[in-house]
Scaffold this active site. Structure first.
Site, mmCIF file in Angstrom:
data_model
loop_
_atom_site.group_PDB
_atom_site.id
_atom_site.type_symbol
_atom_site.label_atom_id
_atom_site.label_comp_id
_atom_site.label_asym_id
_atom_site.label_seq_id
_atom_site.Cartn_x
_atom_site.Cartn_y
_atom_site.Cartn_z
ATOM 1 N N GLU A 162 0.074 -0.958 5.803
ATOM 2 C CA GLU A 162 1.086 -0.390 6.699
ATOM 3 C C GLU A 162 0.892 1.102 6.895
ATOM 4 O O GLU A 162 1.095 1.621 7.987
ATOM 5 C CB GLU A 162 2.487 -0.663 6.132
ATOM 6 C CG GLU A 162 3.629 -0.366 7.112
ATOM 7 C CD GLU A 162 4.130 1.059 7.054
ATOM 8 O OE1 GLU A 162 4.870 1.474 7.976
ATOM 9 O OE2 GLU A 162 3.795 1.788 6.091
ATOM 10 N N ASP A 172 0.829 -1.200 0.000
ATOM 11 C CA ASP A 172 0.000 0.000 0.000
ATOM 12 C C ASP A 172 0.869 1.258 0.000
ATOM 13 O O ASP A 172 2.046 1.221 0.355
ATOM 14 C CB ASP A 172 -0.956 0.011 1.187
ATOM 15 C CG ASP A 172 -0.243 -0.019 2.538
ATOM 16 O OD1 ASP A 172 0.787 -0.714 2.648
ATOM 17 O OD2 ASP A 172 -0.710 0.634 3.486
#
Length: 415
Positions: free
Chosen positions: A151, A86
């Protein structure tokens, strides 16, 4: 033992594949928070399977799934290579000089959101495992690749979930988070994110401040008190004196003199403010999201005690709620085998002295240390572009990091 020079030659021979892989990852949007990372995860799965590596998926959230793959026998040590797929949001598209999902190479740089944080590093980890598998490089232990989708917004569905569920464990871990070329991060500051909600009493705006109680005005007073955390004198443990000194010298050597002392102080960022309903209404509520980073020598709990003591001196109606990142400062000793495997091979590949330093931010590394897994971070990066517009990364760094990853896996697992 597989000859190191031979491994470097194999990486060089296949470097275009590495760059193509990185470009493809950059072209697939995977913004977080509130993103959907299924497309990029599906692509990675297919790439691994095409190269003879079967992977398992774990789905704690419908729009995000973790990928775990491995090569090598389970009879020896285990090394975890970890990366997140991400990215932070791209923000205002008008501020970009190129498409944030470009993936093109220009003037020696790969361009796009996530180039430095951390799709180039992630591509290097994936590519390294593929090279080891493709050329049957002998391993005495298991190399585990863990790719997580969450994250940038706190990581609840990623690394901590995999560790808490016992899906991954190991004797050491490398996370391909961005770092400088010669300085992996072997420790990091703690994190304290919280939401301050200040309540007021609404009234007609034409009568302020004679009537009502303005939540925004009270929030401004509260912010001023909260920001005094940066003035606290904090004593770090004696055993960290050398690491702190080395880390501060690193800042000076890399023209970051203005940040000297950041490892010994609490930092405080007022991230977002939302309050009021209209210009002619005394605001009845103001919500402020705040990010504090904590040095060694103070805990999350101690920080919040100080902040509440300061706010309690004000005549305001407030509440505080923790969210997102929450941890104390943590580190892995430089002499640990996983640190030595990475640092020694950085020096070997780049022909310069490498050493570990502290990180002023935090990452998934904290979760591995909670589970007693030694960990450090090393990845390609153009540090000034991380989380900003026009994010990019040097092509040569992407290639060099992949070389380090490949050699370090051999050294750690075969020692």
């Amino acid at each position: 033992m597989f000859d190191k020079q031979r491994l470097l030659e194999l990486v060089s021979q296949n470097e275009q594949e590495l760059l193509d892989l990185t470009a493809k990852l950059l072209q697939i949007p995977s913004e977080n928070p509130d993103g959907d990372t299924r497309e990029i995860s599906t692509f990675i799965l297919e790439y691994l399977r095409t190269n003879g590596i079967e992977a398992k998926t774990y789905e704690p959230d419908p729009n995000r799934f973790n990928i775990v793959a491995s090569v090598g026998p389970k009879t020896g040590k285990t090394l975890i290579y970890c990366g997140h797929s991400d990215t932070v949001p791209v923000g205002d598209l008008e501020q970009w000089d190129f498409s944030p999902f470009s993936g093109e190479i220009k003037d020696g740089y790969l361009l796009g959101r996530g180039a430095s944080d951390m799709k180039a590093g992630l591509a290097g980890l994936i590519f390294s495992m593929v090279i080891l598998k493709r050329y049957d490089v002998p391993l005495k232990g298991e190399l585990v690749l863990a790719i997580v989708p969450d994250e940038e917004s706190g990581g609840d569905f990623g690394v901590p979930w995999l560790l808490d569920e016992g899906i991954i464990t190991g004797d050491g871990c490398l996370i391909a988070e961005p770092s400088s070329e010669l300085n992996p991060t072997i420790g990091q500051k703690g994190s304290c994110w919280f939401k301050l909600t200040v309540n007021g009493v609404p009234a007609h705006g034409s009568l302020a401040p004679f009537v009502g109680k303005n939540a925004i005005v009270d929030a401004i007073r509260a912010i001023e008190r909260i920001r005094t955390v940066t003035d606290l004198a904090i004593q770090a443990p004696a055993e960290l004196k050398e690491l702190l000194q080395v880390s501060n010298e690193y800042l000076l050597e890399n023209e970051r003199a203005e940040t000297r002392g950041v490892f010994e102080k609490i930092t405080c960022n007022i991230g977002t403010i939302q309050g009021g309903t209209s210009a002619n209404v005394v605001a009845d509520k103001c919500v402020v999201n705040i990010d504090c980073r904590l040095p060694f020598g103070i805990t999350n709990e101690e920080t919040m005690v100080y902040i509440k003591q300061e706010l309690d001196q004000l005549d305001i109606d407030y509440t505080i709620e923790s969210f997102g990142f929450k941890s104390s400062a943590n580190y892995t000793p430089a002499e640990n085998p996983v640190c030595r495997a990475i640092v020694d091979n950085i020096s070997y590949v780049l022909k310069e002295h490498a050493y570990g330093v502290l990180q002023w931010a935090c990452s998934d590394a904290r979760h591995f240390r909670v589970h007693d897994i030694p960990v450090l971070q090393y990845g390609p990066a153009e540090l000034d572009t991380i989380h900003g517009f026009n994010e990019k990364v040097q092509v040569k760094q992407v290639i060099n990091c992949a070389k380090v990853y490949t050699l370090a896996a051999i050294d750690f697992l075969n020692e």
